[in-house]
Design a protein around this motif. Sequence first.
Motif, PDB file in Angstrom:
ATOM      1  N   SER A  15       6.022  -9.232  17.916  1.00 22.31           N
ATOM      2  CA  SER A  15       7.490  -9.236  17.890  1.00 22.31           C
ATOM      3  C   SER A  15       8.050  -8.950  16.510  1.00 22.31           C
ATOM      4  CB  SER A  15       8.026 -10.582  18.384  1.00 22.31           C
ATOM      5  OG  SER A  15       7.630 -10.831  19.711  1.00 22.31           O
ATOM      6  N   GLY A  16       7.254  -9.189  15.465  1.00 23.39           N
ATOM      7  CA  GLY A  16       7.721  -8.975  14.112  1.00 23.39           C
ATOM      8  C   GLY A  16       6.954  -9.831  13.130  1.00 23.39           C
ATOM      9  N   PRO A  17       7.152  -9.620  11.820  1.00 22.56           N
ATOM     10  CA  PRO A  17       6.404 -10.363  10.802  1.00 22.56           C
ATOM     11  C   PRO A  17       6.931 -11.784  10.619  1.00 22.56           C
ATOM     12  CG  PRO A  17       7.916  -8.826   9.760  1.00 22.56           C
ATOM     13  CD  PRO A  17       8.016  -8.575  11.234  1.00 22.56           C
ATOM     14  N   VAL A  18       6.004 -12.704  10.312  1.00 24.18           N
ATOM     15  CA  VAL A  18       6.375 -14.096  10.059  1.00 24.18           C
ATOM     16  C   VAL A  18       5.725 -14.557   8.762  1.00 24.18           C
ATOM     17  CG1 VAL A  18       6.758 -14.733  12.475  1.00 24.18           C
ATOM     18  CG2 VAL A  18       4.461 -14.922  11.497  1.00 24.18           C
ATOM     19  N   ARG A  19       6.440 -15.406   8.036  1.00 26.69           N
ATOM     20  CA  ARG A  19       5.939 -15.951   6.784  1.00 26.69           C
ATOM     21  C   ARG A  19       5.678 -17.446   6.934  1.00 26.69           C
ATOM     22  NH1 ARG A  19      10.038 -15.156   3.928  1.00 26.69           N
ATOM     23  NH2 ARG A  19       9.474 -13.177   2.944  1.00 26.69           N
ATOM     24  N   GLY A  20       4.455 -17.867   6.640  1.00 28.21           N
ATOM     25  CA  GLY A  20       4.108 -19.276   6.688  1.00 28.21           C
ATOM     26  C   GLY A  20       3.917 -19.840   5.298  1.00 28.21           C
ATOM     27  N   PHE A  21       3.060 -20.834   5.187  1.00 24.68           N
ATOM     28  CA  PHE A  21       2.779 -21.426   3.879  1.00 24.68           C
ATOM     29  C   PHE A  21       1.349 -21.943   3.860  1.00 24.68           C
ATOM     30  CE2 PHE A  21       4.519 -24.711   6.594  1.00 24.68           C
ATOM     31  CZ  PHE A  21       3.755 -25.846   6.327  1.00 24.68           C
ATOM     32  N   TRP A  22       0.766 -21.947   2.641  1.00 22.89           N
ATOM     33  CA  TRP A  22      -0.594 -22.428   2.456  1.00 22.89           C
ATOM     34  C   TRP A  22      -0.606 -23.939   2.262  1.00 22.89           C
ATOM     35  CZ3 TRP A  22      -4.544 -19.536   3.591  1.00 22.89           C
ATOM     36  CH2 TRP A  22      -4.496 -18.142   3.423  1.00 22.89           C
ATOM     37  N   ARG A  23      -1.691 -24.552   2.711  1.00 25.66           N
ATOM     38  CA  ARG A  23      -2.054 -25.909   2.309  1.00 25.66           C
ATOM     39  C   ARG A  23      -3.354 -25.816   1.516  1.00 25.66           C
ATOM     40  NH1 ARG A  23      -0.541 -28.133   7.349  1.00 25.66           N
ATOM     41  NH2 ARG A  23      -2.220 -26.988   8.351  1.00 25.66           N
ATOM     42  N   ASP A  24      -3.421 -26.451   0.369  1.00 22.30           N
ATOM     43  CA  ASP A  24      -4.616 -26.427  -0.494  1.00 22.30           C
ATOM     44  C   ASP A  24      -5.000 -25.011  -0.877  1.00 22.30           C
ATOM     45  OD1 ASP A  24      -4.830 -29.224  -0.316  1.00 22.30           O
ATOM     46  OD2 ASP A  24      -6.026 -29.067   1.515  1.00 22.30           O
ATOM     47  N   ALA A  25      -4.018 -24.187  -1.284  1.00 24.55           N
ATOM     48  CA  ALA A  25      -4.285 -22.798  -1.633  1.00 24.55           C
ATOM     49  C   ALA A  25      -5.371 -22.717  -2.694  1.00 24.55           C
ATOM     50  CB  ALA A  25      -3.003 -22.140  -2.140  1.00 24.55           C
ATOM     51  N   GLY A  26      -6.314 -21.816  -2.489  1.00 23.26           N
ATOM     52  CA  GLY A  26      -7.397 -21.602  -3.436  1.00 23.26           C
ATOM     53  C   GLY A  26      -8.594 -22.489  -3.223  1.00 23.26           C
ATOM     54  N   ALA A  27      -8.463 -23.537  -2.424  1.00 20.42           N
ATOM     55  CA  ALA A  27      -9.572 -24.449  -2.175  1.00 20.42           C
ATOM     56  C   ALA A  27     -10.407 -23.958  -0.992  1.00 20.42           C
ATOM     57  CB  ALA A  27      -9.047 -25.851  -1.891  1.00 20.42           C
ATOM     58  N   PRO A  28     -11.661 -24.380  -0.909  1.00 20.95           N
ATOM     59  CA  PRO A  28     -12.497 -23.974   0.242  1.00 20.95           C
ATOM     60  C   PRO A  28     -11.906 -24.415   1.575  1.00 20.95           C
ATOM     61  CG  PRO A  28     -13.858 -24.898  -1.504  1.00 20.95           C
ATOM     62  CD  PRO A  28     -12.433 -25.161  -1.890  1.00 20.95           C
ATOM     63  N   THR A  29     -11.108 -25.488   1.557  1.00 23.62           N
ATOM     64  CA  THR A  29     -10.514 -26.005   2.800  1.00 23.62           C
ATOM     65  C   THR A  29      -9.097 -25.484   3.023  1.00 23.62           C
ATOM     66  OG1 THR A  29      -9.754 -27.972   1.605  1.00 23.62           O
ATOM     67  CG2 THR A  29     -11.886 -28.111   2.742  1.00 23.62           C
ATOM     68  N   ALA A  30      -8.704 -24.425   2.318  1.00 20.73           N
ATOM     69  CA  ALA A  30      -7.347 -23.905   2.449  1.00 20.73           C
ATOM     70  C   ALA A  30      -7.042 -23.519   3.885  1.00 20.73           C
ATOM     71  CB  ALA A  30      -7.168 -22.696   1.533  1.00 20.73           C
ATOM     72  N   SER A  31      -5.820 -23.769   4.294  1.00 25.28           N
ATOM     73  CA  SER A  31      -5.364 -23.339   5.613  1.00 25.28           C
ATOM     74  C   SER A  31      -3.902 -22.941   5.505  1.00 25.28           C
ATOM     75  CB  SER A  31      -5.539 -24.449   6.657  1.00 25.28           C
ATOM     76  OG  SER A  31      -4.728 -25.565   6.351  1.00 25.28           O
ATOM     77  N   ALA A  32      -3.456 -22.175   6.470  1.00 25.36           N
ATOM     78  CA  ALA A  32      -2.070 -21.734   6.490  1.00 25.36           C
ATOM     79  C   ALA A  32      -1.395 -22.246   7.751  1.00 25.36           C
ATOM     80  CB  ALA A  32      -1.990 -20.210   6.438  1.00 25.36           C
ATOM     81  N   ALA A  33      -0.129 -22.567   7.622  1.00 27.27           N
ATOM     82  CA  ALA A  33       0.661 -23.023   8.768  1.00 27.27           C
ATOM     83  C   ALA A  33       1.810 -22.055   8.994  1.00 27.27           C
ATOM     84  CB  ALA A  33       1.196 -24.432   8.524  1.00 27.27           C
ATOM     85  N   PHE A  34       2.026 -21.702  10.258  1.00 27.88           N
ATOM     86  CA  PHE A  34       3.155 -20.866  10.679  1.00 27.88           C
ATOM     87  C   PHE A  34       3.855 -21.637  11.790  1.00 27.88           C
ATOM     88  CE2 PHE A  34      -0.120 -18.176   8.968  1.00 27.88           C
ATOM     89  CZ  PHE A  34       0.544 -17.167   8.271  1.00 27.88           C
ATOM     90  N   LEU A  35       5.057 -22.095  11.528  1.00 33.12           N
ATOM     91  CA  LEU A  35       5.725 -23.035  12.423  1.00 33.12           C
ATOM     92  C   LEU A  35       6.928 -22.393  13.101  1.00 33.12           C
ATOM     93  CD1 LEU A  35       5.739 -26.141  10.023  1.00 33.12           C
ATOM     94  CD2 LEU A  35       3.936 -25.406  11.597  1.00 33.12           C
ATOM     95  N   GLY A  36       7.159 -22.804  14.355  1.00 38.85           N
ATOM     96  CA  GLY A  36       8.374 -22.415  15.058  1.00 38.85           C
ATOM     97  C   GLY A  36       8.480 -20.940  15.394  1.00 38.85           C
ATOM     98  N   ILE A  37       7.366 -20.285  15.685  1.00 37.61           N
ATOM     99  CA  ILE A  37       7.401 -18.869  16.067  1.00 37.61           C
ATOM    100  C   ILE A  37       7.807 -18.775  17.536  1.00 37.61           C
ATOM    101  CG2 ILE A  37       6.112 -16.724  16.197  1.00 37.61           C
ATOM    102  CD1 ILE A  37       4.097 -17.954  14.226  1.00 37.61           C
ATOM    103  N   PRO A  38       8.865 -18.053  17.876  1.00 34.95           N
ATOM    104  CA  PRO A  38       9.284 -18.008  19.280  1.00 34.95           C
ATOM    105  C   PRO A  38       8.324 -17.188  20.144  1.00 34.95           C
ATOM    106  CG  PRO A  38      10.641 -16.541  17.953  1.00 34.95           C
ATOM    107  CD  PRO A  38       9.781 -17.309  16.997  1.00 34.95           C
ATOM    108  N   PHE A  39       7.958 -17.745  21.292  1.00 38.73           N
ATOM    109  CA  PHE A  39       7.205 -16.967  22.273  1.00 38.73           C
ATOM    110  C   PHE A  39       8.104 -16.544  23.434  1.00 38.73           C
ATOM    111  CE2 PHE A  39       6.337 -21.388  23.754  1.00 38.73           C
ATOM    112  CZ  PHE A  39       6.734 -21.287  25.086  1.00 38.73           C
ATOM    113  N   ALA A  40       9.335 -17.009  23.429  1.00 43.49           N
ATOM    114  CA  ALA A  40      10.312 -16.625  24.452  1.00 43.49           C
ATOM    115  C   ALA A  40      11.706 -16.802  23.866  1.00 43.49           C
ATOM    116  CB  ALA A  40      10.149 -17.471  25.710  1.00 43.49           C
TER     117      ALA A  40
END
Length: 494
Positions: A15-40
């Motif tokens: 549907s289009g590009p979305v911007r999320g945010f990193w948790r623990d950026a640069g660490a081996p356990t880094a993860s990204a969260a993308f919240l509230g993306i509409p599916f409908a």
Amino acid sequence: MTRSSTDAPVVHTASGPVRGFWRDAGAPTASAAFLGIPFAQPPTGPRRFAAPVPPEPWSEVRDATAYGATALRRDPGGTLIPEPPVVGDATLNVNVFTPTVEDDDALPVLVWIHGGGYTEGSPASPWYDGSRFNRDGVVTVSLSYRLGFDGFGHIDGAPDNRGVRDWIAGLEWVRANIAAFGGDPERVTIAGQSAGGGAVLTLLSMPSAQHLFHGALAVSAALADIPADVARARGERLAGVLEIAPTLEGFRSVSESRILKNQSKAVGGRKGLGLLSGLIEDGLPWGPVIDGELIPRPTVDALRDGIGSDKPLLLGATDDEFTMIADRAPRALRVVPSFALLRPALRDRAVRRAYLAANRPQRAKGSAAMVGRFVTDHVFRSLVVRVAEARRNADAETWVYAFSWVSPTKGWACHCLDVPFWFDGLDRERVADLAGPHPPQSLADDMHAAAVAFVGDGAPGWPAWRTEPGTARVFGGDGLQITTSAYDNALALV
């Protein structure tokens, strides 16, 4: 973009590009969260009480750093899991938690459907954050759906099972988009607790949903399976309370808040011990309806006939899901003998005697404890056995667990207590209220590892049910506890 990047992660969805945010950026356990993306699109205006409609595409990068609006409109207070409401119209959205947005190896995916009796709950709970699954190589998604009458009530001129259609639309979104977040659309496991666990079993039994997932994890599943005539009667009763015609035009003439305020009046509006008796007598007030089309047959019947038989299933329940409600019973009720309290629900004397005999240790704790155990067995634990037995001849295996660790604050292995253990989230908000200040991390390690193994490899690490009927892993003590008797005290109700 790599895990080590400190720039905000951007993913291009269909549907289009979305911007999320990193948790623990640069660490081996880094993860990204993308919240509230509409599916409908928002289910408002002409889309109110309609099937979900795909979102309008966008070209500018969309911010996905805050949870989207929820179908839960107010904080009900006193819930065991913190599930906050978020104001807004765009209530049909997903939250994606991923260890990377760019990887050569597509990762297995867990899609979580929240509980709340089909009338409450929110995907915005901190308990459903997928960071610990990300740490262990699993992309995690939580999705929203319409609740109560809005999602499941019968209306002449509107499609039934709108909440179920929301689950399907959310899973369709996952299938189309999860590869962009590092997930494998061919390795999707649906999971949920309570009503969310019921959603998992409902989807597993639906012919039209089979292409959307490849495994199922049902935690303390509560099935609705509301007959079509009952759903129609409840809709007409609510229309009478609202003084409108039981039609699409009639219900659209009433505000959402007014329906929310009055929907319980159409089904008794019970609380406390009344809630327990209501579950026994009438089942859940709102939830998936056996409409003969989207849901052709009752769930267990469909599973017995082989629907979903190619998909591995892991399911189970806690030992005393709702017994803590019975703890608040009036003193006078507590002195009534167990057999007398259970007589209205268990009219067959032989069944009643067999059930009481199988639960002697619980009966010794008093009548309130016995009533709570009966509701637990009636709604949750007997369902585990019925589903496992229905799949005895399935192509894929069924694994069963029992959660028996007793909360030091509630006094029981109660409803919702196991959720933070599955997510390895014992340090999260309000977990101590339910699990005490020092819940055993070793138990969380075991349960979370079992979930990761099941999502990744399709097997949690102990013998399947049909190895010997009754086989279950008990989560509650030290080490690997395997038994064939964990559900014996519910067999009289099967």
